[in-house]
Write an enzyme that holds these catalytic residues in place. Structure first.
Site, short mmCIF file in Angstrom:
data_model
loop_
_atom_site.label_atom_id
_atom_site.label_comp_id
_atom_site.label_asym_id
_atom_site.label_seq_id
_atom_site.Cartn_x
_atom_site.Cartn_y
_atom_site.Cartn_z
N ASP A 8 27.98 41.80 34.24
CA ASP A 8 27.81 42.89 33.28
C ASP A 8 28.97 42.80 32.28
OD1 ASP A 8 30.03 44.05 34.48
OD2 ASP A 8 29.01 45.89 35.09
N CYS A 65 31.46 41.78 37.92
CA CYS A 65 31.46 43.03 37.17
C CYS A 65 32.90 43.53 37.15
CB CYS A 65 30.46 44.04 37.73
SG CYS A 65 30.78 44.69 39.38
N THR A 67 34.52 45.66 39.14
CA THR A 67 35.11 45.66 40.48
C THR A 67 34.45 44.67 41.43
OG1 THR A 67 33.51 47.33 41.18
CG2 THR A 67 35.62 48.14 40.30
N HIS A 98 32.02 31.94 58.55
CA HIS A 98 31.50 32.86 59.57
C HIS A 98 30.17 33.51 59.18
CE1 HIS A 98 35.57 33.82 61.73
NE2 HIS A 98 35.54 32.58 61.28
N HIS A 134 28.47 32.78 65.55
CA HIS A 134 28.21 33.25 64.18
C HIS A 134 26.71 33.28 63.89
CE1 HIS A 134 32.42 33.25 63.57
NE2 HIS A 134 32.55 31.93 63.59
C1 RB5 Z 1 31.27 49.18 34.47
O1 RB5 Z 1 32.10 50.06 33.81
C2 RB5 Z 1 31.64 49.11 35.94
O2 RB5 Z 1 31.26 50.28 36.57
C3 RB5 Z 1 30.97 47.93 36.60
O3 RB5 Z 1 31.35 46.77 35.95
C4 RB5 Z 1 31.29 47.72 38.06
O4 RB5 Z 1 32.65 47.75 38.29
C5 RB5 Z 1 30.54 48.55 39.01
O5 RB5 Z 1 30.68 48.45 40.22
#
Ligand code: RB5
Length: 152
Positions: A8, A65, A67, A98, A134
């Protein structure tokens, strides 16, 4: 291998860094986007990558993304997907060894490009151990998935 990749707006810069690693390792890249700076929704990019991996059209998938969390949650909703959210080298190796993960998620706002590239390199280059314990645990994970697929 064919490696599908998506991001994203929060992970789009890291996507280019990871594409370079995939190509450097001699793998084919399937880039589903985004190539944007405007805000987009991570499930719209997690789904096509996860579906390609689940259908065998790609061998592995990588999602980026802000996070890595939203991408990993979305990808793991697709039956057959084992997506690991990884921000360290130990986990990159261990989750292939694993968990036989077929997808990797990382967050551009969490790791720098150098570490993210090394994580991708290790994750793409590590084989599943095929260890009996595993494999037994993965069978149990699969049974959980089957239980809920058959009741919905
Ligand atoms: C976008 O602002 C952010 O929420 C997205 O990139 C991600 O971190 C969501 O988990």
């Amino acid at each position: 291998m064919k490696v599908a990749i998506g991001a994203d707006h929060g992970g789009v810069r890291l996507k280019n860094d990871i594409i370079a690693v995939i190509q450097e390792l001699g793998h084919e890249v399937i880039d589903v986007g985004c190539n944007c700076s405007d805000s987009v929704d991570y499930p719209d990019y997690a789904l096509p990558v996860a579906e390609m991996v689940a259908k065998g059209e790609a061998d592995r998938g990588i999602l980026l993304c802000g996070t890595g969390i939203g991408m990993s949650i979305a990808a793991n909703k697709v039956p057959g997907i084992r997506c690991a959210l990884v921000h360290d080298l130990f986990s990159a190796q261990a989750t292939r060894d694993h968990n036989d993960t077929n997808m990797l998620a990382m967050g551009e706002r969490v790791v720098g490009p150098g570490l993210a590239q090394e994580i991708a390199r290790v994750w793409l280059s590590t084989e599943f151990s095929q260890g009996e314990r595993h494999m037994g645990r993965l069978r149990k994970v699969s049974e959980i998935e089957q239980k809920y697929i058959s009741t919905t």
